[in-house]
Design a protein around this motif. Structure first.
Motif, PDB file in Angstrom:
ATOM      1  N   HIS A   1       0.828  -1.199   0.000  1.00 18.44           N
ATOM      2  CA  HIS A   1       0.000   0.000   0.000  1.00 18.44           C
ATOM      3  C   HIS A   1       0.869   1.258   0.000  1.00 18.44           C
ATOM      4  O   HIS A   1       1.841   1.356   0.749  1.00 18.44           O
ATOM      5  N   VAL A   2       0.522   2.202  -0.869  1.00 22.20           N
ATOM      6  CA  VAL A   2       1.219   3.488  -0.929  1.00 22.20           C
ATOM      7  C   VAL A   2       0.256   4.566  -0.449  1.00 22.20           C
ATOM      8  O   VAL A   2      -0.802   4.766  -1.044  1.00 22.20           O
TER       9      VAL A   2
ATOM     10  N   ALA B   1      -0.385  11.287  -1.014  1.00 16.81           N
ATOM     11  CA  ALA B   1       0.154  12.529  -0.456  1.00 16.81           C
ATOM     12  C   ALA B   1      -0.963  13.405   0.096  1.00 16.81           C
ATOM     13  O   ALA B   1      -2.133  13.300  -0.310  1.00 16.81           O
ATOM     14  N   ASN B   2      -0.615  14.278   1.009  1.00 13.95           N
ATOM     15  CA  ASN B   2      -1.603  15.147   1.641  1.00 13.95           C
ATOM     16  C   ASN B   2      -2.231  16.101   0.638  1.00 13.95           C
ATOM     17  O   ASN B   2      -3.458  16.208   0.541  1.00 13.95           O
ATOM     18  N   LEU B   3      -1.402  16.809  -0.120  1.00 15.92           N
ATOM     19  CA  LEU B   3      -1.906  17.803  -1.067  1.00 15.92           C
ATOM     20  C   LEU B   3      -2.259  17.152  -2.397  1.00 15.92           C
ATOM     21  O   LEU B   3      -1.532  16.275  -2.893  1.00 15.92           O
ATOM     22  N   ARG B   4      -3.351  17.585  -2.975  1.00 17.80           N
ATOM     23  CA  ARG B   4      -3.848  16.990  -4.216  1.00 17.80           C
ATOM     24  C   ARG B   4      -2.816  17.058  -5.333  1.00 17.80           C
ATOM     25  O   ARG B   4      -2.628  16.096  -6.084  1.00 17.80           O
ATOM     26  N   GLU B   5      -2.107  18.198  -5.440  1.00 19.10           N
ATOM     27  CA  GLU B   5      -1.157  18.372  -6.537  1.00 19.10           C
ATOM     28  C   GLU B   5       0.078  17.480  -6.394  1.00 19.10           C
ATOM     29  O   GLU B   5       0.813  17.269  -7.356  1.00 19.10           O
ATOM     30  N   ASP B   6       0.285  16.913  -5.191  1.00 23.23           N
ATOM     31  CA  ASP B   6       1.438  16.031  -4.972  1.00 23.23           C
ATOM     32  C   ASP B   6       1.097  14.561  -5.181  1.00 23.23           C
ATOM     33  O   ASP B   6       1.994  13.713  -5.144  1.00 23.23           O
ATOM     34  N   ARG B   7      -0.167  14.247  -5.390  1.00 26.40           N
ATOM     35  CA  ARG B   7      -0.572  12.848  -5.507  1.00 26.40           C
ATOM     36  C   ARG B   7      -0.218  12.276  -6.873  1.00 26.40           C
ATOM     37  O   ARG B   7      -0.212  12.991  -7.874  1.00 26.40           O
ATOM     38  N   VAL B   8       0.084  10.958  -6.876  1.00 27.64           N
ATOM     39  CA  VAL B   8       0.466  10.269  -8.108  1.00 27.64           C
ATOM     40  C   VAL B   8      -0.491   9.120  -8.350  1.00 27.64           C
ATOM     41  O   VAL B   8      -1.253   8.712  -7.461  1.00 27.64           O
ATOM     42  N   ASP B   9      -0.445   8.580  -9.560  1.00 30.21           N
ATOM     43  CA  ASP B   9      -1.277   7.429  -9.909  1.00 30.21           C
ATOM     44  C   ASP B   9      -0.634   6.179  -9.309  1.00 30.21           C
ATOM     45  O   ASP B   9       0.395   5.694  -9.802  1.00 30.21           O
ATOM     46  N   ARG B  10      -1.216   5.666  -8.226  1.00 27.26           N
ATOM     47  CA  ARG B  10      -0.617   4.534  -7.511  1.00 27.26           C
ATOM     48  C   ARG B  10      -0.772   3.211  -8.255  1.00 27.26           C
ATOM     49  O   ARG B  10      -0.216   2.199  -7.839  1.00 27.26           O
ATOM     50  N   ARG B  11      -1.516   3.215  -9.361  1.00 23.11           N
ATOM     51  CA  ARG B  11      -1.653   1.997 -10.151  1.00 23.11           C
ATOM     52  C   ARG B  11      -0.437   1.754 -11.036  1.00 23.11           C
ATOM     53  O   ARG B  11      -0.201   0.635 -11.468  1.00 23.11           O
ATOM     54  N   ARG B  12       0.340   2.794 -11.311  1.00 24.27           N
ATOM     55  CA  ARG B  12       1.510   2.682 -12.186  1.00 24.27           C
ATOM     56  C   ARG B  12       2.658   1.995 -11.451  1.00 24.27           C
ATOM     57  O   ARG B  12       2.895   2.231 -10.271  1.00 24.27           O
ATOM     58  N   LEU B  13       3.378   1.151 -12.186  1.00 26.09           N
ATOM     59  CA  LEU B  13       4.466   0.381 -11.600  1.00 26.09           C
ATOM     60  C   LEU B  13       5.522   1.272 -10.958  1.00 26.09           C
ATOM     61  O   LEU B  13       6.057   0.966  -9.887  1.00 26.09           O
ATOM     62  N   ALA B  14       5.815   2.402 -11.583  1.00 24.06           N
ATOM     63  CA  ALA B  14       6.865   3.291 -11.080  1.00 24.06           C
ATOM     64  C   ALA B  14       6.500   3.900  -9.727  1.00 24.06           C
ATOM     65  O   ALA B  14       7.383   4.323  -8.975  1.00 24.06           O
TER      66      ALA B  14
ATOM     67  N   ARG C   1       4.710   2.315  -7.282  1.00 25.21           N
ATOM     68  CA  ARG C   1       4.439   1.301  -6.264  1.00 25.21           C
ATOM     69  C   ARG C   1       5.624   1.179  -5.313  1.00 25.21           C
ATOM     70  O   ARG C   1       6.743   1.600  -5.624  1.00 25.21           O
ATOM     71  N   SER C   2       5.387   0.552  -4.192  1.00 20.65           N
ATOM     72  CA  SER C   2       6.420   0.462  -3.152  1.00 20.65           C
ATOM     73  C   SER C   2       7.387  -0.698  -3.359  1.00 20.65           C
ATOM     74  O   SER C   2       8.444  -0.746  -2.733  1.00 20.65           O
ATOM     75  N   GLY C   3       7.040  -1.661  -4.205  1.00 21.42           N
ATOM     76  CA  GLY C   3       7.879  -2.834  -4.392  1.00 21.42           C
ATOM     77  C   GLY C   3       7.585  -3.952  -3.401  1.00 21.42           C
ATOM     78  O   GLY C   3       8.195  -5.025  -3.461  1.00 21.42           O
ATOM     79  N   LYS C   4       6.656  -3.723  -2.477  1.00 20.50           N
ATOM     80  CA  LYS C   4       6.329  -4.731  -1.462  1.00 20.50           C
ATOM     81  C   LYS C   4       5.084  -5.547  -1.826  1.00 20.50           C
ATOM     82  O   LYS C   4       4.699  -6.438  -1.098  1.00 20.50           O
ATOM     83  N   ARG C   5       4.468  -5.221  -2.931  1.00 20.68           N
ATOM     84  CA  ARG C   5       3.253  -5.913  -3.351  1.00 20.68           C
ATOM     85  C   ARG C   5       3.570  -7.348  -3.761  1.00 20.68           C
ATOM     86  O   ARG C   5       4.536  -7.612  -4.465  1.00 20.68           O
ATOM     87  N   ARG C   6       2.764  -8.304  -3.298  1.00 21.68           N
ATOM     88  CA  ARG C   6       2.911  -9.702  -3.668  1.00 21.68           C
ATOM     89  C   ARG C   6       1.555 -10.242  -4.112  1.00 21.68           C
ATOM     90  O   ARG C   6       0.503  -9.732  -3.705  1.00 21.68           O
ATOM     91  N   VAL C   7       1.605 -11.289  -4.919  1.00 20.12           N
ATOM     92  CA  VAL C   7       0.382 -11.914  -5.430  1.00 20.12           C
ATOM     93  C   VAL C   7       0.305 -13.344  -4.920  1.00 20.12           C
ATOM     94  O   VAL C   7       1.255 -14.122  -5.075  1.00 20.12           O
ATOM     95  N   VAL C   8      -0.801 -13.688  -4.300  1.00 24.46           N
ATOM     96  CA  VAL C   8      -1.067 -15.069  -3.883  1.00 24.46           C
ATOM     97  C   VAL C   8      -1.898 -15.737  -4.975  1.00 24.46           C
ATOM     98  O   VAL C   8      -2.960 -15.238  -5.340  1.00 24.46           O
TER      99      VAL C   8
END
Length: 320
Positions: A153-154, A157-170, A172-179
């Motif tokens: 989970h990412v 960000a607090n401010l709207r203009e600082d938020r990113v598309d969390r669906r994009r691979l770049a 992501r946190s790198g901790k996501r795993r698939v069962v």
């Protein structure tokens, strides 16, 4: 309407009250009977198999008359070098199997008045025994295959203009795993954790018998299974079950696993996710057994499992 099994008295064959009222000796002999069921609890040398055994009563150990080695009921198992008494160990296992949505190490440590590390390591040793139960099992007949993502989970960000598309691979946190789960209808559940769901294709080929009917969703990487299996596909954008084709049992497993992680453990590191998925699968597979039968099954499996190479030495900071 018939009463649900879990609400009946038949589902309650073991309780903490009975465990602690019967005491240490009863718990110890329960472990003996489950370690050596063929001899009704009479010890058998784990080294040479001899049944001519001397009882070292002052230390609760045995000595083999043939090879002269000493051993105990937990020697060479995941319970080797245990510090807990047998009554506390049985109580911990009772609490563990009673929790249908899993049990946190913090809660177990409070219930038993032990350190969090003690509870954490014990529970992972028990999960190793659960994983061993299906290590060599293959599936056939009708099998459902599916995958679900956990962790990573990412926080936005607090401010709207600082938020990113969390669906994009770049982003992501790198901790996501698939069962990935393989669930045989009317049979067992097998799980394995990957970085990507597409890696589950080889897992399915490895554990499902050729020619079996396999139900999967519309994701394209499952197309690779069509050469080996009789495939049935369901497009979830059209419905959850169409003309009898569905993956509802696989989704049911993920529902239990999500409630376990979200409700009990709050978060699970990727390196441990395999163990928690196997725990959820074990509970789902044996959901119609009494808690006493579950405890005996788990103790028997743990006593048949070798010393844990992942968790042995955890207290000496050789952590898994």
């Amino acid at each position: 309407m018939a009463q649900h099994f879990l609400l009946s008295a038949a589902a309650r064959t073991l309780s903490l009250k009975s465990i602690f009222s019967e005491g240490e000796e009863a718990a110890y002999y329960r472990f003996c009977r489950l370690r050596w069921p063929e001899t009704d609890g009479e010890p058998v040398c784990p080294t040479c198999g001899c049944i001519d055994i001397y009882d070292v009563t002052t230390r609760r150990r045995f000595k083999c008359a043939a090879c002269h080695r000493q051993f105990s009921v937990t020697s060479g198992t995941v319970f080797a070098s245990r510090k807990l008494s047998f009554v506390d160990l049985l109580g911990a296992i009772c609490l563990f199997v009673n929790a249908s949505k899993g049990l946190s190490a913090v809660q177990l440590s409070r219930d038993l008045d032990v350190q969090h590390k003690t509870a954490f390591v014990l529970m992972h040793k028990l999960r190793e025994a659960m994983m061993a139960e299906t290590r060599d099992i293959g599936l056939d007949g009708e099998v459902e295959v599916d995958g679900a993502a956990f962790g990573g989970h990412v926080r936005p960000a607090n401010l709207r203009e600082d938020r990113v598309d969390r669906r994009r691979l770049a982003n992501r946190s790198g901790k996501r795993r698939v069962v990935v789960v393989l669930r045989q209808r009317g049979g067992r559940i097998l799980t394995r954790t990957f970085l990507r769901e597409a890696q589950g294709v080889e897992f399915a080929r490895e554990r499902i018998a050729r020619g079996a009917m396999v139900a999967a969703d519309e994701v394209t990487h499952w197309d690779l299974l069509e050469t080996d299996f009789d495939m049935q596909r369901i497009n979830h954008s059209e419905g959850y079950s169409v003309a009898g084709v569905h993956t509802n049992l696989a989704e049911s497993f993920f529902s239990r696993l999500r409630r376990m992680i979200g409700g009990q453990h709050l978060k699970v590191e990727g390196r441990y996710l395999d163990a928690y998925a196997a725990h959820a699968a074990w509970l789902e597979d044996h959901r119609e057994e009494s808690n006493g039968r579950l405890a005996d099954r788990l103790i028997g499996g743990a006593l048949a499992s070798p010393v844990s190479r992942s968790w042995k030495g955890y207290w000496q900071r050789r952590a898994a």
